[in-house]
Motif scaffolding. Structure first.
Motif, short mmCIF file in Angstrom:
data_model
loop_
_atom_site.label_atom_id
_atom_site.label_comp_id
_atom_site.label_asym_id
_atom_site.label_seq_id
_atom_site.Cartn_x
_atom_site.Cartn_y
_atom_site.Cartn_z
N GLY A 34 5.08 -9.00 -33.28
CA GLY A 34 4.42 -7.74 -33.63
C GLY A 34 4.78 -6.63 -32.66
N VAL A 35 4.85 -6.96 -31.38
CA VAL A 35 5.26 -5.98 -30.37
C VAL A 35 6.69 -5.53 -30.62
CG1 VAL A 35 5.71 -5.63 -27.91
CG2 VAL A 35 3.63 -6.81 -28.62
N LEU A 36 7.57 -6.49 -30.90
CA LEU A 36 8.97 -6.16 -31.17
C LEU A 36 9.11 -5.30 -32.42
CD1 LEU A 36 10.69 -9.54 -30.25
CD2 LEU A 36 10.72 -7.41 -28.95
N ASP A 37 8.31 -5.59 -33.46
CA ASP A 37 8.33 -4.77 -34.68
C ASP A 37 7.88 -3.34 -34.36
OD1 ASP A 37 9.19 -6.90 -36.18
OD2 ASP A 37 7.20 -7.41 -36.96
N TYR A 38 6.87 -3.21 -33.51
CA TYR A 38 6.35 -1.90 -33.14
C TYR A 38 7.42 -1.07 -32.42
CZ TYR A 38 3.21 1.58 -31.12
OH TYR A 38 2.61 2.77 -30.75
N LEU A 39 8.24 -1.73 -31.61
CA LEU A 39 9.26 -1.05 -30.82
C LEU A 39 10.57 -0.84 -31.59
CD1 LEU A 39 8.73 -2.88 -27.42
CD2 LEU A 39 7.98 -0.59 -28.04
N GLU A 40 10.70 -1.43 -32.75
CA GLU A 40 11.93 -1.35 -33.55
C GLU A 40 12.40 0.09 -33.81
OE1 GLU A 40 15.31 -2.64 -35.26
OE2 GLU A 40 13.84 -3.92 -34.26
N PRO A 41 11.52 1.05 -34.11
CA PRO A 41 12.00 2.42 -34.35
C PRO A 41 12.77 3.01 -33.16
CG PRO A 41 9.74 2.20 -35.11
CD PRO A 41 10.09 0.93 -34.40
N LEU A 42 12.52 2.53 -31.96
CA LEU A 42 13.26 3.03 -30.79
C LEU A 42 14.75 2.71 -30.89
CD1 LEU A 42 10.79 2.16 -27.88
CD2 LEU A 42 11.17 4.37 -28.98
N ASN A 43 15.09 1.62 -31.56
CA ASN A 43 16.50 1.25 -31.72
C ASN A 43 17.25 2.24 -32.60
OD1 ASN A 43 16.40 -1.02 -30.09
ND2 ASN A 43 15.74 -2.33 -31.77
N LYS A 44 16.53 3.02 -33.40
CA LYS A 44 17.17 3.97 -34.30
C LYS A 44 17.43 5.32 -33.64
CE LYS A 44 15.01 1.68 -38.19
NZ LYS A 44 13.94 1.72 -39.15
N LEU A 45 16.92 5.53 -32.43
CA LEU A 45 17.12 6.80 -31.74
C LEU A 45 18.54 6.92 -31.23
CD1 LEU A 45 13.86 7.00 -29.60
CD2 LEU A 45 14.37 8.24 -31.70
N ASP A 46 19.11 8.13 -31.32
CA ASP A 46 20.45 8.38 -30.82
C ASP A 46 20.35 8.67 -29.32
OD1 ASP A 46 23.10 9.00 -30.40
OD2 ASP A 46 22.92 11.04 -31.22
N THR A 47 20.84 7.74 -28.53
CA THR A 47 20.78 7.89 -27.07
C THR A 47 22.18 8.06 -26.47
OG1 THR A 47 20.83 5.49 -26.80
CG2 THR A 47 18.66 6.54 -26.87
N SER A 48 23.16 8.39 -27.31
CA SER A 48 24.54 8.49 -26.83
C SER A 48 24.72 9.61 -25.81
CB SER A 48 25.50 8.70 -28.01
OG SER A 48 25.15 9.90 -28.70
N ALA A 49 23.92 10.66 -25.85
CA ALA A 49 24.05 11.77 -24.91
C ALA A 49 23.19 11.59 -23.66
CB ALA A 49 23.66 13.08 -25.60
N ILE A 50 22.50 10.47 -23.56
CA ILE A 50 21.62 10.23 -22.41
C ILE A 50 22.33 9.32 -21.42
CG2 ILE A 50 19.42 9.28 -21.66
CD1 ILE A 50 18.32 10.04 -24.42
N GLU A 51 22.41 9.80 -20.19
CA GLU A 51 23.08 9.03 -19.15
C GLU A 51 22.18 7.88 -18.69
OE1 GLU A 51 24.69 9.95 -14.69
OE2 GLU A 51 24.81 11.55 -16.18
N PRO A 52 22.72 6.67 -18.57
CA PRO A 52 21.91 5.54 -18.09
C PRO A 52 21.38 5.82 -16.67
CG PRO A 52 24.03 4.78 -18.91
CD PRO A 52 24.09 6.27 -18.87
N ALA A 53 20.16 5.40 -16.42
CA ALA A 53 19.55 5.62 -15.11
C ALA A 53 18.65 4.46 -14.76
CB ALA A 53 18.74 6.92 -15.10
N ALA A 54 18.69 4.06 -13.50
CA ALA A 54 17.79 3.00 -13.04
C ALA A 54 16.42 3.57 -12.73
CB ALA A 54 18.38 2.32 -11.81
N HIS A 55 16.39 4.85 -12.32
CA HIS A 55 15.13 5.52 -11.97
C HIS A 55 15.13 6.91 -12.58
CE1 HIS A 55 14.05 2.42 -9.07
NE2 HIS A 55 15.31 2.43 -8.72
N VAL A 56 13.99 7.33 -13.04
CA VAL A 56 13.88 8.65 -13.65
C VAL A 56 13.98 9.74 -12.58
CG1 VAL A 56 12.38 10.17 -15.00
CG2 VAL A 56 12.46 7.73 -15.49
#
Length: 95
Positions: A34-56
């Motif tokens: 159920g938790v994984l289903d709830y988070l599934e919409p996050l997989n559809k977000l386009d994050t190609s322009a976001i640089e990976p970061a270990a800390h905000v």
């Protein structure tokens, strides 16, 4: 859609040092799915322009300057020790 199996939940419980009885295994599997289903919409977000970061926020260590200085007096340090022997703290043996 990502699903987690009972075998994976069992392994997760083992790694977490949790004792999950067999009857709870199915409930936990359902809950975690159920938790994984709830988070599934996050997989559809386009994050190609976001640089990976270990800390905000940027990290900065704040250290004081390392300077030699006088040590504390041994008698003063041992004054509140519950037990001492020949100038050393006596602590419980851990073995």
């Amino acid at each position: 859609m990502m699903k987690i199996s009972e075998k994976e939940v069992e392994q997760l419980a083992f790694l977490s040092r949790l004792d999950l009885p067999g009857e709870e295994l199915a409930d936990w599997t359902k809950t975690l799915n159920g938790v994984l289903d709830y988070l599934e919409p996050l997989n559809k977000l386009d994050t190609s322009a976001i640089e990976p970061a270990a800390h905000v926020l940027p990290l900065k260590n704040v250290f004081r300057e390392d300077r030699p200085q006088q040590s504390l007096d041994k008698k003063l340090v041992l004054a509140n020790a519950p037990e001492e022997d020949e100038g050393f703290f006596v602590v419980p043996r851990i073995v």
